[in-house]
Motif scaffolding. Structure first.
Motif, PDB file in Angstrom:
ATOM      1  N   ALA A 269       0.832  -1.208   0.000  1.00 28.72           N
ATOM      2  CA  ALA A 269       0.000   0.000   0.000  1.00 28.72           C
ATOM      3  C   ALA A 269       0.860   1.249   0.000  1.00 28.72           C
ATOM      4  CB  ALA A 269      -0.933   0.003   1.211  1.00 28.72           C
ATOM      5  N   MET A 270       1.980   1.220   0.724  1.00 30.41           N
ATOM      6  CA  MET A 270       2.899   2.350   0.724  1.00 30.41           C
ATOM      7  C   MET A 270       3.446   2.605  -0.673  1.00 30.41           C
ATOM      8  SD  MET A 270       3.627   4.146   3.499  1.00 30.41           S
ATOM      9  CE  MET A 270       5.377   4.557   3.394  1.00 30.41           C
ATOM     10  N   VAL A 271       3.807   1.536  -1.365  1.00 27.30           N
ATOM     11  CA  VAL A 271       4.358   1.675  -2.713  1.00 27.30           C
ATOM     12  C   VAL A 271       3.305   2.251  -3.655  1.00 27.30           C
ATOM     13  CG1 VAL A 271       5.221   0.411  -4.714  1.00 27.30           C
ATOM     14  CG2 VAL A 271       6.078  -0.138  -2.437  1.00 27.30           C
ATOM     15  N   VAL A 272       2.098   1.673  -3.636  1.00 26.45           N
ATOM     16  CA  VAL A 272       1.037   2.125  -4.532  1.00 26.45           C
ATOM     17  C   VAL A 272       0.653   3.570  -4.231  1.00 26.45           C
ATOM     18  CG1 VAL A 272      -1.380   1.796  -5.205  1.00 26.45           C
ATOM     19  CG2 VAL A 272       0.129  -0.189  -4.933  1.00 26.45           C
ATOM     20  N   GLY A 273       0.360   3.862  -2.958  1.00 29.80           N
ATOM     21  CA  GLY A 273      -0.092   5.204  -2.585  1.00 29.80           C
ATOM     22  C   GLY A 273       0.956   6.269  -2.831  1.00 29.80           C
ATOM     23  N   THR A 274       2.208   5.965  -2.504  1.00 32.69           N
ATOM     24  CA  THR A 274       3.275   6.948  -2.688  1.00 32.69           C
ATOM     25  C   THR A 274       3.545   7.196  -4.165  1.00 32.69           C
ATOM     26  OG1 THR A 274       4.277   6.246  -0.601  1.00 32.69           O
ATOM     27  CG2 THR A 274       5.661   7.525  -2.103  1.00 32.69           C
ATOM     28  N   ALA A 275       3.500   6.128  -4.972  1.00 32.85           N
ATOM     29  CA  ALA A 275       3.720   6.289  -6.409  1.00 32.85           C
ATOM     30  C   ALA A 275       2.640   7.180  -7.022  1.00 32.85           C
ATOM     31  CB  ALA A 275       3.739   4.929  -7.092  1.00 32.85           C
ATOM     32  N   VAL A 276       1.389   6.936  -6.659  1.00 33.09           N
ATOM     33  CA  VAL A 276       0.301   7.760  -7.179  1.00 33.09           C
ATOM     34  C   VAL A 276       0.443   9.201  -6.681  1.00 33.09           C
ATOM     35  CG1 VAL A 276      -2.202   8.133  -7.142  1.00 33.09           C
ATOM     36  CG2 VAL A 276      -1.284   5.828  -7.453  1.00 33.09           C
ATOM     37  N   ALA A 277       0.826   9.384  -5.412  1.00 36.48           N
ATOM     38  CA  ALA A 277       1.011  10.730  -4.871  1.00 36.48           C
ATOM     39  C   ALA A 277       2.062  11.501  -5.662  1.00 36.48           C
ATOM     40  CB  ALA A 277       1.411  10.648  -3.397  1.00 36.48           C
ATOM     41  N   ILE A 278       3.165  10.863  -5.972  1.00 39.10           N
ATOM     42  CA  ILE A 278       4.240  11.524  -6.719  1.00 39.10           C
ATOM     43  C   ILE A 278       3.758  11.959  -8.097  1.00 39.10           C
ATOM     44  CG2 ILE A 278       6.481  11.156  -7.834  1.00 39.10           C
ATOM     45  CD1 ILE A 278       7.192   9.359  -5.428  1.00 39.10           C
ATOM     46  N   VAL A 279       3.070  11.044  -8.785  1.00 39.84           N
ATOM     47  CA  VAL A 279       2.584  11.353 -10.130  1.00 39.84           C
ATOM     48  C   VAL A 279       1.573  12.496 -10.098  1.00 39.84           C
ATOM     49  CG1 VAL A 279       1.245  10.470 -12.079  1.00 39.84           C
ATOM     50  CG2 VAL A 279       3.020   9.049 -11.046  1.00 39.84           C
ATOM     51  N   VAL A 280       0.618  12.427  -9.173  1.00 42.31           N
ATOM     52  CA  VAL A 280      -0.447  13.428  -9.132  1.00 42.31           C
ATOM     53  C   VAL A 280       0.092  14.785  -8.683  1.00 42.31           C
ATOM     54  CG1 VAL A 280      -2.655  14.037  -8.082  1.00 42.31           C
ATOM     55  CG2 VAL A 280      -2.240  11.692  -8.793  1.00 42.31           C
ATOM     56  N   LEU A 281       0.998  14.802  -7.706  1.00 45.14           N
ATOM     57  CA  LEU A 281       1.587  16.066  -7.270  1.00 45.14           C
ATOM     58  C   LEU A 281       2.431  16.691  -8.379  1.00 45.14           C
ATOM     59  CD1 LEU A 281       2.533  15.192  -3.587  1.00 45.14           C
ATOM     60  CD2 LEU A 281       0.867  16.907  -4.322  1.00 45.14           C
ATOM     61  N   TRP A 282       3.145  15.861  -9.124  1.00 45.79           N
ATOM     62  CA  TRP A 282       3.916  16.377 -10.260  1.00 45.79           C
ATOM     63  C   TRP A 282       2.991  16.987 -11.298  1.00 45.79           C
ATOM     64  CZ3 TRP A 282       3.677  14.880 -15.432  1.00 45.79           C
ATOM     65  CH2 TRP A 282       4.651  15.441 -16.257  1.00 45.79           C
ATOM     66  N   TRP A 283       1.877  16.310 -11.559  1.00 48.41           N
ATOM     67  CA  TRP A 283       0.881  16.794 -12.517  1.00 48.41           C
ATOM     68  C   TRP A 283       0.292  18.123 -12.038  1.00 48.41           C
ATOM     69  CZ3 TRP A 283      -3.644  13.126 -14.370  1.00 48.41           C
ATOM     70  CH2 TRP A 283      -4.253  13.681 -15.503  1.00 48.41           C
ATOM     71  N   ALA A 284      -0.010  18.217 -10.752  1.00 48.78           N
ATOM     72  CA  ALA A 284      -0.542  19.463 -10.194  1.00 48.78           C
ATOM     73  C   ALA A 284       0.482  20.586 -10.299  1.00 48.78           C
ATOM     74  CB  ALA A 284      -0.940  19.245  -8.738  1.00 48.78           C
ATOM     75  N   TRP A 285       1.756  20.256 -10.089  1.00 50.33           N
ATOM     76  CA  TRP A 285       2.828  21.259 -10.230  1.00 50.33           C
ATOM     77  C   TRP A 285       2.916  21.754 -11.671  1.00 50.33           C
ATOM     78  CZ3 TRP A 285       7.513  20.490 -13.024  1.00 50.33           C
ATOM     79  CH2 TRP A 285       8.422  21.559 -12.919  1.00 50.33           C
ATOM     80  N   LYS A 286       2.858  20.837 -12.629  1.00 54.81           N
ATOM     81  CA  LYS A 286       2.901  21.219 -14.038  1.00 54.81           C
ATOM     82  C   LYS A 286       1.717  22.120 -14.397  1.00 54.81           C
ATOM     83  CE  LYS A 286       5.138  19.775 -17.066  1.00 54.81           C
ATOM     84  NZ  LYS A 286       6.326  20.330 -17.766  1.00 54.81           N
ATOM     85  N   LYS A 287       0.595  21.880 -13.759  1.00 53.94           N
ATOM     86  CA  LYS A 287      -0.610  22.664 -14.017  1.00 53.94           C
ATOM     87  C   LYS A 287      -0.545  24.045 -13.363  1.00 53.94           C
ATOM     88  CE  LYS A 287      -5.657  22.117 -13.764  1.00 53.94           C
ATOM     89  NZ  LYS A 287      -6.764  21.274 -13.244  1.00 53.94           N
ATOM     90  N   GLY A 288       0.367  24.219 -12.417  1.00 54.07           N
ATOM     91  CA  GLY A 288       0.501  25.497 -11.729  1.00 54.07           C
ATOM     92  C   GLY A 288      -0.303  25.603 -10.461  1.00 54.07           C
TER      93      GLY A 288
END
Length: 303
Positions: A269-288
């Motif tokens: 669960a740590m691997v899955v949740g953290t991986a998704v968090a990284i991707v989504v936060l990166w996407w949010a950063w790209k979006k501004g």
């Protein structure tokens, strides 16, 4: 998108107007909103928690849903009065699609974690069996709606207003994990896992969309899939009604299996949740969206 539309809307008027001690006003406003919403949450829990153990009925699920909708409506009204805006984080036009996406993502994430536990040989799964889903639905609605309202729309948003994005992300995740220490079978490891895999991941969906609905869907589906579909403990709370039954094998290392707290404290669960968090936060950063939207006066302020 114009310059003043880039970033997240966190409030800029009335109690949150620019000027001296805005950070302190934001913190005081956060506490007030938190207390108001927590009282509604307590009402929802009084109905949903007994259901979670006894199986529940459709009528009680509808009552929990009504209480949660009232909580969202109360939040919108208080924000309108205190901040001079209707909260776009609760934009009802976006709710159907956002919720659908969130429900699918949450169910897939939790199922991936359980699949990892089974593949590692630390979990045993039996069933299926006949079981009522209503108690788990009530619990999922209550936790998905009210916890996201409290932690993301109130705590994360207003900590962003007070201190900026990075302190806000860390503090809301830490608080989310710490609050789970009150749950049965909780450990420091479990609280840390909740903070990282869920606190950051659910915040990421809110930051990405600027709305609460995807986070609500992910949270609700994660809990429902964990409790009713797979029959595993949900944040330390054992389930009595489930389609399947999943539990750690005797002698399985707790850091791998999550132990009595359930899959949320497990390595998969740590691997899955953290991986998704990284991707989504990166996407949010790209979006501004990892910054505060410009004030109406035309300048950007993170404080």
């Amino acid at each position: 998108m114009t310059e003043d539309q880039i970033g997240l809307e966190v409030g800029h008027a009335r109690v949150l107007h620019p000027g001296p001690l805005r950070w302190l006003r934001a913190l005081g406003w956060m506490v007030a909103l938190f207390v108001i919403s927590a009282l509604v949450y307590a009402g929802a829990q009084m109905i949903s928690n007994p259901l979670f153990h006894s199986g529940g009925r459709l009528l009680e699920v509808l009552e929990v849903t009504a209480i949660c909708l009232a909580g969202l409506g109360l939040y919108a009204l208080v924000v309108r009065l205190g901040e001079g805006r209707w909260p776009e984080e609760l934009d009802p036009r976006k709710a159907p699609l956002d919720l659908t996406i969130g429900l699918v993502v949450g169910a897939l994430m939790l199922s991936m974690a359980v699949a990892g536990l089974y593949a590692l040989g630390v979990y045993e799964i039996s069933g299926p069996r006949s079981a009522s889903p209503w108690g788990a639905i009530a619990m999922a609605v209550e936790s998905g709606v009210m916890e996201e309202l409290l932690m993301r729309a109130i705590v994360l948003r207003l900590l962003m207003r007070a201190f900026g994005i990075w302190p806000a992300l860390v503090l809301q995740a830490a608080l989310f994990g710490a609050l789970h220490l009150a749950n049965p079978n909780a450990t420091a490891t479990a609280a840390a896992a909740i903070a990282i895999e869920a606190g950051l991941m659910l915040a990421g969906f809110y930051l990405l969309t600027g709305r609460l609905w995807v986070s609500i869907g992910v949270h609700a589906a994660w809990n429902f899939t964990q409790g009713w579909v797979w029959g595993a403990s949900v944040s330390g709370v054992p389930v009595s009604e489930s389609w399947l039954v999943s539990k750690p094998k005797a002698g399985a290392p707790e850091f791998l299996s999550g132990g009595a707290f359930g899959p949320e404290a497990s390595a998969p669960a740590m691997v899955v949740g953290t991986a998704v968090a990284i991707v989504v936060l990166w996407w949010a950063w790209k979006k501004g969206n990892l910054k505060v939207r410009a004030d109406l006066a035309g300048f950007v302020s993170d404080r």
